[in-house]
Each structure stands twice: as C-alpha cells, then as structure tokens.
Design a protein around this motif. Structure first.
Motif, mmCIF file in Angstrom:
data_model
loop_
_atom_site.group_PDB
_atom_site.id
_atom_site.type_symbol
_atom_site.label_atom_id
_atom_site.label_comp_id
_atom_site.label_asym_id
_atom_site.label_seq_id
_atom_site.Cartn_x
_atom_site.Cartn_y
_atom_site.Cartn_z
ATOM 1 N N ARG A 111 59.399 -95.973 39.215
ATOM 2 C CA ARG A 111 59.545 -96.253 37.788
ATOM 3 C C ARG A 111 59.364 -94.780 37.236
ATOM 4 N N ARG A 112 58.128 -93.848 37.615
ATOM 5 C CA ARG A 112 57.942 -92.720 36.942
ATOM 6 C C ARG A 112 59.258 -91.750 37.261
ATOM 7 N N VAL A 113 59.818 -91.684 38.293
ATOM 8 C CA VAL A 113 60.996 -90.805 38.587
ATOM 9 C C VAL A 113 62.035 -91.134 37.703
ATOM 10 N N THR A 114 62.278 -92.374 37.791
ATOM 11 C CA THR A 114 63.396 -92.953 36.725
ATOM 12 C C THR A 114 63.174 -92.628 35.320
ATOM 13 N N GLU A 115 62.100 -92.920 34.860
ATOM 14 C CA GLU A 115 61.673 -92.511 33.524
ATOM 15 C C GLU A 115 62.059 -90.811 33.198
ATOM 16 N N LEU A 116 61.608 -90.129 34.124
ATOM 17 C CA LEU A 116 61.524 -88.552 34.005
ATOM 18 C C LEU A 116 63.127 -88.397 34.004
ATOM 19 N N ILE A 117 64.047 -88.789 35.133
ATOM 20 C CA ILE A 117 65.306 -88.592 35.150
ATOM 21 C C ILE A 117 66.139 -88.799 33.876
ATOM 22 N N ASP A 118 65.687 -90.025 33.307
ATOM 23 C CA ASP A 118 66.294 -90.173 32.035
ATOM 24 C C ASP A 118 65.924 -89.395 30.919
ATOM 25 N N LEU A 119 64.587 -88.822 30.925
ATOM 26 C CA LEU A 119 64.231 -87.945 30.103
ATOM 27 C C LEU A 119 64.746 -86.462 30.155
ATOM 28 N N ILE A 120 65.138 -86.003 31.291
ATOM 29 C CA ILE A 120 65.925 -84.641 31.436
ATOM 30 C C ILE A 120 67.401 -84.997 31.421
ATOM 31 N N GLY A 121 67.828 -86.202 31.153
ATOM 32 C CA GLY A 121 69.330 -86.294 30.888
ATOM 33 C C GLY A 121 70.002 -85.952 32.303
ATOM 34 N N LEU A 122 69.611 -86.385 33.456
ATOM 35 C CA LEU A 122 70.420 -86.504 34.835
ATOM 36 C C LEU A 122 70.433 -87.722 35.588
ATOM 37 N N SER A 123 70.596 -88.930 34.678
ATOM 38 C CA SER A 123 70.851 -90.192 35.199
ATOM 39 C C SER A 123 72.170 -90.217 35.829
ATOM 40 N N GLY A 124 72.228 -90.762 37.044
ATOM 41 C CA GLY A 124 73.225 -90.703 38.036
ATOM 42 C C GLY A 124 73.388 -89.694 38.971
#
Length: 353
Positions: A111-124
């Motif tokens: 949950r936390r890592v997914t949240e941060l990946i979204d925050l930094i704009g690197l989803s995918g």
C-alpha cells in the motif's frame, strides 16, 4: 521549533567544522544549508541525522534531545547525493527497503509503496531496475525510498548534484511542490545559490563552521548582514574608491563596496536625461550572452563593473560609450553591511541592514 541546534561545536582533529552553531527550524519548512565547500553545512546535516556526534551542544527534534539517539530511531529520512539505489533491486523493492528492514507487513508495504510510486509519477515502472531509469527518475525513486518509513524530518545532501541542468530545473519545482504537498520538515545542503533561492523557505548561510545569516531568500539576497554574505550571494563587482562615483560619498572606515548587476542600468550615450547629474560615462569592454539576458562588462574611469541588459533592448557592442546609472551600492566594514542609495536619486541614502 521542530528542529533546533543549540551552541553546537564539532572538531575533526585540529579542524573546527562547527563553531557555536545555533539554529531553529519550524515544522513543515523547507530549509537550505548554503555555503562554499568546507563551510560546515554537511556537518550540520550529518549531526542532525546522527551520522556525526557534536562535541558540545544539544540537538533536539520535536522537543526531544537526540544527541545520544541512534540514527535509525530519530525519525529521519536521508537522501544521499549519489542516490545509493540498489542496482539489483526493482523500483518497488528499492522504495520498500526501509519498510522491509522494519518488518512491516507485506500488505502495508504494498500500500505504502504504491502510494509513493503514484506520488513520484512513476506508475507502471515498478519492475524496472535503476539502470533502466533516467537520472531524474532515479532521483525520484531515491526520494520515495527516503519517505517510505514516514520520517518526521527529511534530509537531502546536494540532491541535484548528479543531474543535468534541464532535468535539475524541472526536479527542483517538482521536489518543492511535493514537499509542500506532504508537509514534511526538510533540510537540504547545497552550494548552488540559484537552487537555494528558488526552492527554500529559509536559507542558512554557513562559512568557516559558523552561521553567517538565516532568513528568507529575499532577505538573504536583498539584505545581507555580513560582508561574507554580501560577497557570496549573487555576482557582484568589488570596488575600492567607490566615492569617485557620482551620488556616493565616502563613509568613514569603509574602503570597499559591492555593486550588483541589478543596481546598474546602461543606456545609449546622451539618452538618459533623468538624474543627469549622477549619470556616469562608461565604455563597454565585453558582452556575454546568457540566454535570457546579456552580461555586460563596462569601465567607468578606473572601475570595472558588470551589469545586466535585456536581450531585446538597445543593441550595444564592445567599445560603445554609454550612459551608466548606479542606483545603489553595498558597502561593508568588518562587522556589518550597509545599502547606500544614490543621493542624486533618493533623499534617504543610508540603510543599516
């Protein structure tokens, strides 16, 4: 204050890295430690992190003295200059590293890592390795990894040193906006004046182990309190015999003055009629194209000054005689600096700063 240093001293053998350093930082602020190499800024950062221990003085975080608290227990997130990403870990695993060490549950980590990946704009890009990322993307991953354990304070050691100029400019604004969005207290070390002026809420200028001045970017730049800060910030011309300039009188015991480019305006010879009594005759010696402006070196008698000129203004060339108007100068003695307005332009001439 959320982070405070009180009367800190730190020696490395005969070298005194910190001399009676006292500093208070408000919760949620973005603070730059700015100074030349060897000025003590990184020592301050490392002592807050617990990577170095002060010889004397107290360091407090959120009201708790942390001098003897282990780095892992201080609630600190640290972003190193080199990113220090693990080459054989994916983006996801790099960000999750601190949480894994703390034995956080797998679902909470995801949950936390997914949240941060979204925050930094690197989803995918979760499954990519550092070698498959650009420098700017690696910087964002390192930032997310530092944030993963929800630290109380984020420390950044020259975070943009390894990034090219264009990406650096974009990342500065992204990082500032992200930190403001999160609301985390952040302290970063830099020797880049533009970086500090552009990003920080507050700048701490260091020199030879001491703090020279603390203030907002505008306060630091426009109202330098010490000769060092006046010389260090901006690109100034240092001149002796400043009283030969029209509109400026000699101040007792003050031999030198600083003249910043923005204090000088240049005009075609004979075209400047206002303030004619204090207009100087100058000659252009060099013109340097700076993209959004021209940096013009000019001579007034024996004095050589540097001024800025707009690229869409009058097309000067080397050798041209020009009208020069100097609106103010910054003079200094051993203890303080003074802004002196041109008497021919302003009836109130001396401001203590």
């Amino acid at each position: 204050m959320y982070v405070s240093l009180s009367n800190i001293y730190k020696n490395y053998g005969d070298f005194q890295a910190s001399k009676d350093v006292s500093l208070s930082i408000e919760k949620g602020s973005l603070v730059a430690l700015l100074g030349p190499s060897g000025s003590g800024k990184t020592t301050i950062l490392r002592m807050i992190a617990g990577l170095e221990t002060p010889d004397r003085g107290d360091i407090c975080i959120n009201g708790t003295r942390v001098n003897t608290v282990a780095p892992a227990d201080r609630g600190i997130g640290f972003l190193f200059q080199s990113y220090a990403l693990f080459r054989y870990m994916t983006v996801f695993d790099n960000i999750a590293f601190g949480l894994t060490v703390k034995k956080v549950g797998k679902e909470e980590i995801r949950r936390r890592v997914t949240e941060l990946i979204d925050l930094i704009g690197l989803s995918g890009l979760e499954d990519r390795y550092p070698s498959q990322l650009s420098g700017g993307q690696r910087q964002r991953v390192a930032f997310a990894r530092a944030l993963a354990p929800n630290p109380d304070v984020l420390l950044l050691d020259e975070p943009f040193a390894a990034i090219d100029a264009k990406v650096k400019e974009e990342l500065r604004m992204w990082l500032r906006n992200t930190i403001q969005q999160i609301g985390i207290t952040t302290i970063f070390v830099t020797h880049d004046q533009e970086e500090a002026l552009e990003m920080a809420d507050q700048i701490v200028v260091t020199n030879k182990g001491r703090i020279e001045q603390v203030g907002t970017p505008q306060e630091i730049y426009c109202n330098p309190e010490t000769p060092f800060v006046a010389k260090f910030l901006g690109k100034s011309s240092v001149v002796e015999g400043y009283d030969v300039l029209k509109g400026f009188q000699k101040i007792d015991n003050v031999k030198e003055a600083l003249i910043r480019p923005e204090y000088i305006s240049i005009h075609p010879q004979g075209s400047l009629h206002r303030y004619r009594s204090v207009v100087e005759l100058g000659y252009i010696e060099h013109i340097l194209f700076k993209g959004n402006r021209l940096e013009v070196t000019l001579r007034i008698g024996e004095l050589v000054l540097v001024a800025n000129h707009t690229i869409d203004g009058h097309a000067f060339k080397v050798g041209d005689a020009v009208d020069v108007l100097i609106s103010r100068i910054c003079i200094y003695d051993d203890n303080a600096t003074y802004l002196v307005e041109n008497e021919g332009m302003n009836t109130s001439s001396l401001f203590y700063i």
